[in-house]
Design an enzyme around this catalytic site. Structure first.
Site, PDB file in Angstrom:
ATOM      1  N   ARG A   8      59.046  70.197  70.233  1.00 52.12           N
ATOM      2  CA  ARG A   8      59.442  69.343  71.352  1.00 52.12           C
ATOM      3  C   ARG A   8      58.667  68.026  71.343  1.00 52.12           C
ATOM      4  NH1 ARG A   8      57.589  73.844  75.591  1.00 52.12           N
ATOM      5  NH2 ARG A   8      58.363  75.044  73.821  1.00 52.12           N
TER       6      ARG A   8
ATOM      7  N   LYS B 213      49.557  80.763  64.272  1.00 52.27           N
ATOM      8  CA  LYS B 213      50.453  81.909  64.393  1.00 52.27           C
ATOM      9  C   LYS B 213      49.854  83.107  63.663  1.00 52.27           C
ATOM     10  CE  LYS B 213      54.864  79.325  64.315  1.00 52.27           C
ATOM     11  NZ  LYS B 213      55.462  79.779  65.577  1.00 52.27           N
TER      12      LYS B 213
END
Length: 459
Positions: free
Chosen positions: A312, A238
């Site tokens: 996820r 990120k």
């Protein structure tokens, strides 16, 4: 019960009267007051606007009481400004409020009085609301919201996977629940390979925390929370501004823990299982890589398109395990996608469900309790955005389309069609200070979820 910050007992506090008005009710209230009160309100320009507050003058130069303006009297946050808008005194409600408005006042006052104090003390203490009798259910919900805020606000150095485990252990001991923890390489031997893959690069071992509580004869509910205690993005790193607040990426776990604790504290006739896959998405020589194929508990292979779509991946093992228990209801909370924030903004968690009844119950509870969420379509044709050439499914893809929906569709792949399931994509954060909502961690959809579980418990 002991009172939290911002409250006092009317038997011990020298409390001043607190008047609650709306713009519509101000004139009637004002007409019952002495003439000097009206003149004082005019001099201050007080018109009962939402989030307004004013003290009333006493004849001796002191304070005779206070008035706060609210909008929606059933919205707890409508009262959240009062603890820091009023001086540091105790105030007791003057007159009567309907029971639901009184409960909203108590809850909202507590939310407004909250400050995260682990590392520094606030510049001042809040004004106190003096009460004769605490509403036990409202105060339990307040404690759950505070639990979420405290867990999310705590930086990862003090809230990693091991500390999340310790929190769960302390709660289990208090309520007589059972704790099971599978960590490190045992995740592989006990068939939780996806959780292991995401967390293996951290110096703190990944783990699956399981808490079990309740009578076997009661309806079984499994509550799952995404526990990514810090998310660097992994090898798909990120940027700095995207990583700055990633201590909050365990916000789903914070919600799940707080909801389970609330159910136990109120002794709902439910049997609950809490599952928290807890990891750090770290960078290291053994970090999972883009293009790798990860095994899962369900036997579905997952190609890693992007290591920053890690939530996820850990959830798919936890959801598979949850579904093996065949509960009456399966709920999960996760700070899963930025796309949900693009679609709905920071205040509306995105709700997905494979059951219209469950979704409607959760949505209706949110609207009634002013704890809003919004249902999004679980549009399974979008699974085409998760196609892999080498595995059964990918955890992402090149398209920017429908990012929140595709994440939910990915999770749906690991939940049997017959299993009633709802997924809440939460932000868990306030970007800035608002009345009752200090900047930092926030509980969203939690009180509505509690109302949903009370319906399932039949209470």
């Amino acid at each position: 019960m002991s009172l939290p910050s911002g409250f006092a007992d009317t038997t011990t506090a020298d409390a001043l009267p607190l008047h609650v008005v709306t713009r519509d009710s101000l004139a009637a209230w004002r007409g019952a007051q002495p003439a000097n009160v009206g003149a004082w309100l005019d001099a201050q320009g007080f018109d009962g606007s939402p989030f307004s507050a004013i003290t009333l003058p006493g004849g001796d130069g002191g304070i005779a009481g206070a008035v706060i303006g609210v909008g929606d009297m059933l919205d707890p946050f409508a009262y959240g400004h009062a603890p820091y808008a009023l001086p540091v005194r105790a105030f007791a409600l003057a007159g009567e409020l309907p029971a639901d408005a009184r409960n909203a006042l108590q809850l909202g006052w507590g939310l407004g009085a909250y400050r995260f104090t682990r590392y520094r003390q606030p510049l001042r203490t809040p004004a106190q609301l003096a009460i004769a009798q605490a509403d036990a259910d409202a105060f339990a919900q307040l404690a759950a919201c505070v639990r979420v805020r405290d867990l999310v606000n705590t930086p990862t150095e003090h809230m990693g996977p091991d500390q999340l485990e310790q929190v769960a252990c302390e709660i289990a001991e208090r309520f007589g629940a059972r704790i099971e923890v599978v960590s490190g390489d045992d995740l592989i031997t006990q068939n939780f390979p996806a959780i292991h893959a995401v967390g293996r690069a951290s110096h703190r071992a990944p783990r699956l925390i399981t808490l079990r509580w309740g009578d076997e004869a009661h309806p079984h509910v499994v509550i799952v929370g995404k526990g990514v205690c810090f998310d660097t993005g992994g090898l798909d790193l990120k940027p700095a501004d995207g990583m700055r607040n990633m201590k909050k990426d365990m916000g789903g776990a914070a919600h799940a823990i707080a909801l389970a604790e609330l159910v136990m504290a109120r002794r709902l006739p439910l049997r609950i299982t809490l599952l928290v896959p807890a990891v750090e998405n770290a960078i290291g020589p053994n970090a999972f890589r883009p293009g790798e194929v990860v095994d899962t508990r369900k036997g579905v292979t997952v190609e890693i398109d992007n290591t920053d779509a890690e939530g996820r991946v850990i959830l798919c093992d936890a959801l598979t395990y949850a579904a093996e228990m065949q509960p009456q209801l399966l709920l999960d909370f996760a700070t899963l996608t930025g796309a949900a924030r693009i679609a709905l903004g920071p205040d509306l968690p995105a709700l997905y469900s494979n059951d219209d009844g469950v979704a409607q119950q959760w949505f209706d509870a949110g609207m009634q309790l002013r704890d809003p969420l919004w249902r999004m379509p679980l549009w399974r044709p979008y699974v085409r955005y998760l196609v892999s050439n080498v595995a059964d499914i990918a955890n992402g893809g090149p398209s920017k389309m429908a990012g929140s929906i595709t994440a939910a569709v990915y999770l749906d792949r690991f939940v049997p069609p017959t299993q009633k399931w709802a997924h809440l994509d939460v932000y868990s954060w306030n970007d800035n200070d608002r009345p009752g909502r200090p900047a930092g961690g926030e509980a969203q959809g939690l009180r509505a979820a509690y109302a949903l579980l009370k319906q399932h418990a039949g209470v």
